[in-house]
Each structure stands twice: as structure tokens, then as C-alpha cells.
Write a protein that holds these residues in place. Structure first.
Motif, PDB file in Angstrom:
ATOM      1  N   LYS A   1      -5.422  16.003 -11.589  1.00 12.90           N
ATOM      2  CA  LYS A   1      -5.756  14.674 -11.067  1.00 12.90           C
ATOM      3  C   LYS A   1      -5.146  13.531 -11.878  1.00 12.90           C
ATOM      4  O   LYS A   1      -5.723  12.449 -12.000  1.00 12.90           O
ATOM      5  CB  LYS A   1      -7.272  14.501 -10.955  1.00 12.90           C
ATOM      6  N   GLN A   2      -3.965  13.769 -12.458  1.00  7.88           N
ATOM      7  CA  GLN A   2      -3.273  12.732 -13.226  1.00  7.88           C
ATOM      8  C   GLN A   2      -1.973  12.372 -12.520  1.00  7.88           C
ATOM      9  O   GLN A   2      -1.175  13.242 -12.177  1.00  7.88           O
ATOM     10  CB  GLN A   2      -2.966  13.218 -14.639  1.00  7.88           C
ATOM     11  N   LEU A   3      -1.772  11.085 -12.339  1.00 10.34           N
ATOM     12  CA  LEU A   3      -0.585  10.565 -11.681  1.00 10.34           C
ATOM     13  C   LEU A   3       0.136   9.625 -12.645  1.00 10.34           C
ATOM     14  O   LEU A   3      -0.455   8.661 -13.133  1.00 10.34           O
ATOM     15  CB  LEU A   3      -0.981   9.810 -10.408  1.00 10.34           C
ATOM     16  N   LEU A   4       1.388   9.934 -12.946  1.00 11.34           N
ATOM     17  CA  LEU A   4       2.200   9.084 -13.818  1.00 11.34           C
ATOM     18  C   LEU A   4       2.964   8.098 -12.943  1.00 11.34           C
ATOM     19  O   LEU A   4       3.658   8.497 -12.005  1.00 11.34           O
ATOM     20  CB  LEU A   4       3.183   9.929 -14.629  1.00 11.34           C
ATOM     21  N   VAL A   5       2.834   6.808 -13.238  1.00 14.21           N
ATOM     22  CA  VAL A   5       3.526   5.763 -12.492  1.00 14.21           C
ATOM     23  C   VAL A   5       4.453   5.034 -13.463  1.00 14.21           C
ATOM     24  O   VAL A   5       4.002   4.472 -14.464  1.00 14.21           O
ATOM     25  CB  VAL A   5       2.530   4.765 -11.853  1.00 14.21           C
ATOM     26  N   GLU A   6       5.748   5.060 -13.164  1.00 15.97           N
ATOM     27  CA  GLU A   6       6.736   4.336 -13.955  1.00 15.97           C
ATOM     28  C   GLU A   6       7.388   3.297 -13.053  1.00 15.97           C
ATOM     29  O   GLU A   6       7.618   3.551 -11.870  1.00 15.97           O
ATOM     30  CB  GLU A   6       7.795   5.302 -14.486  1.00 15.97           C
TER      31      GLU A   6
ATOM     32  N   GLN B   1       0.434  18.444  -4.338  1.00 13.31           N
ATOM     33  CA  GLN B   1       1.133  19.495  -5.089  1.00 13.31           C
ATOM     34  C   GLN B   1       1.435  19.033  -6.514  1.00 13.31           C
ATOM     35  O   GLN B   1       2.048  17.981  -6.709  1.00 13.31           O
ATOM     36  CB  GLN B   1       2.431  19.842  -4.366  1.00 13.31           C
ATOM     37  N   ASP B   2       1.018  19.818  -7.506  1.00  7.42           N
ATOM     38  CA  ASP B   2       1.328  19.511  -8.905  1.00  7.42           C
ATOM     39  C   ASP B   2       2.839  19.486  -9.099  1.00  7.42           C
ATOM     40  O   ASP B   2       3.572  20.309  -8.550  1.00  7.42           O
ATOM     41  CB  ASP B   2       0.713  20.554  -9.840  1.00  7.42           C
ATOM     42  N   GLY B   3       3.315  18.523  -9.872  1.00 13.96           N
ATOM     43  CA  GLY B   3       4.736  18.411 -10.171  1.00 13.96           C
ATOM     44  C   GLY B   3       5.532  17.647  -9.126  1.00 13.96           C
ATOM     45  O   GLY B   3       6.711  17.375  -9.333  1.00 13.96           O
ATOM     46  N   LYS B   4       4.935  17.318  -8.033  1.00 10.29           N
ATOM     47  CA  LYS B   4       5.642  16.596  -6.968  1.00 10.29           C
ATOM     48  C   LYS B   4       5.966  15.176  -7.417  1.00 10.29           C
ATOM     49  O   LYS B   4       5.190  14.552  -8.125  1.00 10.29           O
ATOM     50  CB  LYS B   4       4.807  16.566  -5.696  1.00 10.29           C
TER      51      LYS B   4
ATOM     52  N   LEU C   1       9.745   2.215  -8.247  1.00 13.25           N
ATOM     53  CA  LEU C   1       8.602   2.996  -8.724  1.00 13.25           C
ATOM     54  C   LEU C   1       8.955   4.476  -8.697  1.00 13.25           C
ATOM     55  O   LEU C   1       9.568   4.958  -7.747  1.00 13.25           O
ATOM     56  CB  LEU C   1       7.384   2.757  -7.837  1.00 13.25           C
ATOM     57  N   HIS C   2       8.558   5.178  -9.746  1.00 14.16           N
ATOM     58  CA  HIS C   2       8.698   6.629  -9.801  1.00 14.16           C
ATOM     59  C   HIS C   2       7.307   7.196 -10.071  1.00 14.16           C
ATOM     60  O   HIS C   2       6.706   6.903 -11.101  1.00 14.16           O
ATOM     61  CB  HIS C   2       9.666   7.041 -10.920  1.00 14.16           C
ATOM     62  N   LEU C   3       6.793   7.972  -9.124  1.00  9.61           N
ATOM     63  CA  LEU C   3       5.454   8.554  -9.236  1.00  9.61           C
ATOM     64  C   LEU C   3       5.592  10.062  -9.439  1.00  9.61           C
ATOM     65  O   LEU C   3       6.381  10.711  -8.750  1.00  9.61           O
ATOM     66  CB  LEU C   3       4.648   8.279  -7.965  1.00  9.61           C
ATOM     67  N   THR C   4       4.816  10.608 -10.376  1.00  7.73           N
ATOM     68  CA  THR C   4       4.836  12.039 -10.652  1.00  7.73           C
ATOM     69  C   THR C   4       3.411  12.560 -10.727  1.00  7.73           C
ATOM     70  O   THR C   4       2.587  12.032 -11.474  1.00  7.73           O
ATOM     71  CB  THR C   4       5.540  12.338 -12.004  1.00  7.73           C
ATOM     72  N   ASN C   5       3.116  13.608  -9.949  1.00  8.05           N
ATOM     73  CA  ASN C   5       1.818  14.278 -10.025  1.00  8.05           C
ATOM     74  C   ASN C   5       1.873  15.227 -11.213  1.00  8.05           C
ATOM     75  O   ASN C   5       2.592  16.212 -11.202  1.00  8.05           O
ATOM     76  CB  ASN C   5       1.543  15.052  -8.726  1.00  8.05           C
ATOM     77  N   GLN C   6       1.117  14.916 -12.261  1.00  6.16           N
ATOM     78  CA  GLN C   6       1.121  15.716 -13.478  1.00  6.16           C
ATOM     79  C   GLN C   6       0.066  16.808 -13.461  1.00  6.16           C
ATOM     80  O   GLN C   6      -0.108  17.512 -14.442  1.00  6.16           O
ATOM     81  CB  GLN C   6       0.929  14.819 -14.700  1.00  6.16           C
TER      82      GLN C   6
ATOM     83  N   LEU D   1       0.843  -1.188   0.000  1.00  2.00           N
ATOM     84  CA  LEU D   1       0.000   0.000   0.000  1.00  2.00           C
ATOM     85  C   LEU D   1       0.881   1.242   0.000  1.00  2.00           C
ATOM     86  O   LEU D   1       1.887   1.290   0.715  1.00  2.00           O
ATOM     87  CB  LEU D   1      -0.910   0.019   1.226  1.00  2.00           C
ATOM     88  N   VAL D   2       0.495   2.223  -0.805  1.00  2.00           N
ATOM     89  CA  VAL D   2       1.245   3.470  -0.895  1.00  2.00           C
ATOM     90  C   VAL D   2       0.305   4.614  -0.565  1.00  2.00           C
ATOM     91  O   VAL D   2      -0.761   4.736  -1.175  1.00  2.00           O
ATOM     92  CB  VAL D   2       1.837   3.670  -2.313  1.00  2.00           C
ATOM     93  N   ASN D   3       0.685   5.452   0.382  1.00  2.40           N
ATOM     94  CA  ASN D   3      -0.099   6.630   0.729  1.00  2.40           C
ATOM     95  C   ASN D   3       0.203   7.725  -0.297  1.00  2.40           C
ATOM     96  O   ASN D   3       1.327   8.235  -0.361  1.00  2.40           O
ATOM     97  CB  ASN D   3       0.255   7.096   2.141  1.00  2.40           C
ATOM     98  N   LEU D   4      -0.785   8.076  -1.104  1.00  2.00           N
ATOM     99  CA  LEU D   4      -0.611   9.057  -2.168  1.00  2.00           C
ATOM    100  C   LEU D   4      -1.006  10.474  -1.765  1.00  2.00           C
ATOM    101  O   LEU D   4      -0.876  11.391  -2.562  1.00  2.00           O
ATOM    102  CB  LEU D   4      -1.426   8.636  -3.392  1.00  2.00           C
ATOM    103  N   SER D   5      -1.471  10.667  -0.547  1.00  2.00           N
ATOM    104  CA  SER D   5      -1.963  11.993  -0.152  1.00  2.00           C
ATOM    105  C   SER D   5      -0.881  13.060  -0.259  1.00  2.00           C
ATOM    106  O   SER D   5      -1.158  14.191  -0.660  1.00  2.00           O
ATOM    107  CB  SER D   5      -2.561  11.952   1.249  1.00  2.00           C
TER     108      SER D   5
END
Length: 83
Positions: free
Chosen positions: A52-57, A11-14, A44-49, A2-6
Motif C-alpha cells: 500500500k505504498q505509492l511513490l510519486v515523483e 499490481q505491485d511494481g506497476k 509525474l512518475h508514479l510507482t506502486n512499491q 484527478l488521477v485514477n489510481l485503481s
């Protein structure tokens, strides 16, 4: 896992980096189950785009034992996975 995404969604770009253990013991396919010979943690690399879009690599390296098509002896087959 489980990953806490809050935090990242606040913040955009985080961005966030996570290293997670691959919890699977076997790789399951339609034609059978294959044991892992080696497995590395998943990076995992997560980026707040924004908007409400989250990029997961994700990336990892692993090897599984696959029977040889000719003699059926197990052959260690490596995979370099990026998605």
C-alpha cells in the motif's frame, strides 16, 4: 487534476507516467503573488512499491517575475523543480 489510481494499485511494481498542465496562474507566497513568465507541464512518475505504498515523483521547469531588490523592475527568475 484527478488521477485514477485503481490501475496502478492493482499490481505491485506497476508504474505510470502522467504529464499534467500546471493550472496555477500565479505563485502565491506569504509576501505576495508572482506571475509566471513561463511554465512547463508537470511530469509525474508514479510507482506502486507494494504494501500500500505509492511513490510519486514530479518535475517541471518554470519562471516567475520577481521584483529586483534594488530597482523593483521585474526580473525573470527560473526554477528547475524536482521532488
Amino acid at each position: 487534476m484527478l488521477v485514477n489510481l485503481s490501475d496502478i494499485l492493482s499490481q505491485d511494481g506497476k508504474e505510470m507516467q502522467i504529464q499534467a498542465t500546471l493550472e496555477m496562474d500565479r505563485f502565491h507566497t506569504f509576501d505576495g503573488d508572482y506571475e509566471f513568465a513561463e511554465k512547463q507541464p508537470v511530469e509525474l512518475h508514479l510507482t506502486n512499491q507494494g504494501k500500500k505504498q505509492l511513490l510519486v515523483e514530479a518535475k517541471t521547469d518554470l519562471s516567475i517575475w520577481i521584483p529586483c531588490a534594488r530597482c523593483l523592475d521585474p526580473v525573470k527568475t527560473s526554477f528547475h523543480i524536482r521532488c
